[in-house]
Design an enzyme around this catalytic site. Structure first.
Site, PDB file in Angstrom:
ATOM      1  N   HIS A 124       0.832  -1.209   0.000  1.00 35.38           N
ATOM      2  CA  HIS A 124       0.000   0.000   0.000  1.00 35.38           C
ATOM      3  C   HIS A 124       0.867   1.260   0.000  1.00 35.38           C
ATOM      4  O   HIS A 124       0.616   2.206  -0.756  1.00 35.38           O
ATOM      5  CB  HIS A 124      -0.916  -0.013   1.229  1.00 35.38           C
ATOM      6  CG  HIS A 124      -1.650   1.259   1.471  1.00 35.38           C
ATOM      7  ND1 HIS A 124      -2.930   1.496   1.014  1.00 35.38           N
ATOM      8  CD2 HIS A 124      -1.283   2.386   2.140  1.00 35.38           C
ATOM      9  CE1 HIS A 124      -3.308   2.705   1.385  1.00 35.38           C
ATOM     10  NE2 HIS A 124      -2.325   3.261   2.077  1.00 35.38           N
ATOM     11  N   GLU A 125       1.899   1.267   0.840  1.00 35.30           N
ATOM     12  CA  GLU A 125       2.760   2.450   0.930  1.00 35.30           C
ATOM     13  C   GLU A 125       3.573   2.642  -0.353  1.00 35.30           C
ATOM     14  O   GLU A 125       3.759   3.769  -0.819  1.00 35.30           O
ATOM     15  CB  GLU A 125       3.689   2.329   2.138  1.00 35.30           C
ATOM     16  CG  GLU A 125       2.966   2.269   3.480  1.00 35.30           C
ATOM     17  CD  GLU A 125       2.064   3.469   3.721  1.00 35.30           C
ATOM     18  OE1 GLU A 125       2.401   4.571   3.255  1.00 35.30           O
ATOM     19  OE2 GLU A 125       1.021   3.297   4.380  1.00 35.30           O
ATOM     20  N   HIS A 128       1.518   4.352  -2.991  1.00 37.20           N
ATOM     21  CA  HIS A 128       1.453   5.813  -2.890  1.00 37.20           C
ATOM     22  C   HIS A 128       2.568   6.464  -3.716  1.00 37.20           C
ATOM     23  O   HIS A 128       2.352   7.460  -4.410  1.00 37.20           O
ATOM     24  CB  HIS A 128       1.599   6.253  -1.429  1.00 37.20           C
ATOM     25  CG  HIS A 128       0.331   6.212  -0.637  1.00 37.20           C
ATOM     26  ND1 HIS A 128      -0.842   6.835  -1.034  1.00 37.20           N
ATOM     27  CD2 HIS A 128       0.036   5.616   0.547  1.00 37.20           C
ATOM     28  CE1 HIS A 128      -1.782   6.640  -0.132  1.00 37.20           C
ATOM     29  NE2 HIS A 128      -1.277   5.905   0.839  1.00 37.20           N
ATOM     30  N   GLU A 186      -5.902   7.179  -0.643  1.00 34.26           N
ATOM     31  CA  GLU A 186      -5.852   5.966   0.167  1.00 34.26           C
ATOM     32  C   GLU A 186      -6.560   4.808  -0.529  1.00 34.26           C
ATOM     33  O   GLU A 186      -6.056   3.676  -0.552  1.00 34.26           O
ATOM     34  CB  GLU A 186      -6.478   6.225   1.543  1.00 34.26           C
ATOM     35  CG  GLU A 186      -5.701   7.194   2.420  1.00 34.26           C
ATOM     36  CD  GLU A 186      -4.303   6.713   2.716  1.00 34.26           C
ATOM     37  OE1 GLU A 186      -4.103   5.487   2.853  1.00 34.26           O
ATOM     38  OE2 GLU A 186      -3.396   7.544   2.811  1.00 34.26           O
TER      39      GLU A 186
END
Length: 266
Positions: A124-125, A128, A186
């Site tokens: 997920h990070e 980004h 997000e």
């Protein structure tokens, strides 16, 4: 006052005209170059290492193993020279920065049960960074600040009443533009991260277990419209809606021999 409202919306919409595209094809507004963002990432990571205790040993090797498997599945040009560190911090957090930097807090190792759950967070990070969310956020905030300053000056908002109106305009920008923008990031990172973890051979179903763990460990959350993050329930629903595609990717990755075996410290 009505003309101010129309002028506000018009000015901010003009400022947010897109000039790039995310990996999913969504148009983006970006002001900063890749070199500028990489420099910011390097400085931030260096400062973080000065302020936090860096953890070595089994925990570091475990996180490095997971990060290596994920980064290997990034498009050409995005998979080189990522630096990975574990930091002594009880909060269940992780981050990735432009330029190729990953940080994981020890608190996250405590709340994740296996490599697949931790991969869901790190993926997920990384998503980004891949989607240039830092650039987009910084650009949006810069444009919004400029827009509000112009509106305040053009409308002659001075004195106590002017300060009150400026504050109201700021609140409108915060909840009308900046926070929803962050929630969009997000949700987008959830989807891209789910795909990345599956492509790397980590079980994407673990992301649901992860957010159930987070929900059990976390306290109350602000209303979804006031939060920079979707609620845990919204997150789980979003992940579930993309799970069929993620499972197909996962099965293809396993058939291709991508089967990470990162040993969680005892």
């Amino acid at each position: 006052m009505r003309w101010i409202s129309r002028f506000t919306v018009g000015a901010l919409c003009l400022a947010l005209t897109a000039c790039a595209a995310s990996p999913g094809g969504r148009q983006q507004f970006t002001l900063y170059s890749e070199e500028q963002l990489s420099e910011m990432g390097a400085k931030t990571f260096a400062q973080y290492q000065e302020e936090k205790t860096v953890v070595e040993g089994e925990q570091a090797r475990y996180v490095q193993c997971i990060a290596d498997a994920l980064v290997a599945e990034l498009p050409n040009g995005q998979s080189n020279d990522w630096q990975v560190r574990v930091f002594e911090d009880e909060s269940a957090n992780a981050f990735a920065l432009p330029g190729g930097y990953i940080g994981v807090h020890t608190g996250l190792l405590d709340i994740t049960d296996n490599q697949d759950q931790l991969a869901a967070v790190i993926g997920h990070e990384i998503a980004h960074v891949r989607a240039q969310h830092a650039n987009e956020r910084a650009s949006t905030q810069s444009a919004t600040q400029v827009g509000l300053s112009v509106i305040q000056s053009a409308a002659g908002l001075e004195g106590a009443s002017g300060e009150q109106m400026a504050a109201l305009l700021g609140v409108g920008a915060q909840y009308g533009i900046l926070l929803p923008f962050s929630r969009r990031h997000e949700s987008e990172a959830d989807t891209l991260g789910l795909e990345l973890t599956a492509d790397a051979g980590f079980d994407p179903r673990a992301s649901i277990d992860l957010w159930n763990n987070m929900s059990d460990a976390g306290g109350g959350q602000p209303p979804a419209w006031m939060s920079t993050h979707p609620s845990h329930g919204q997150r789980i629903s979003g992940l579930e809606s993309h799970m069929d595609d993620a499972m197909q990717r996962y099965e293809q990755a396993r058939q291709a021999g991508r089967s990470p075996d990162c040993q969680r410290p005892g």
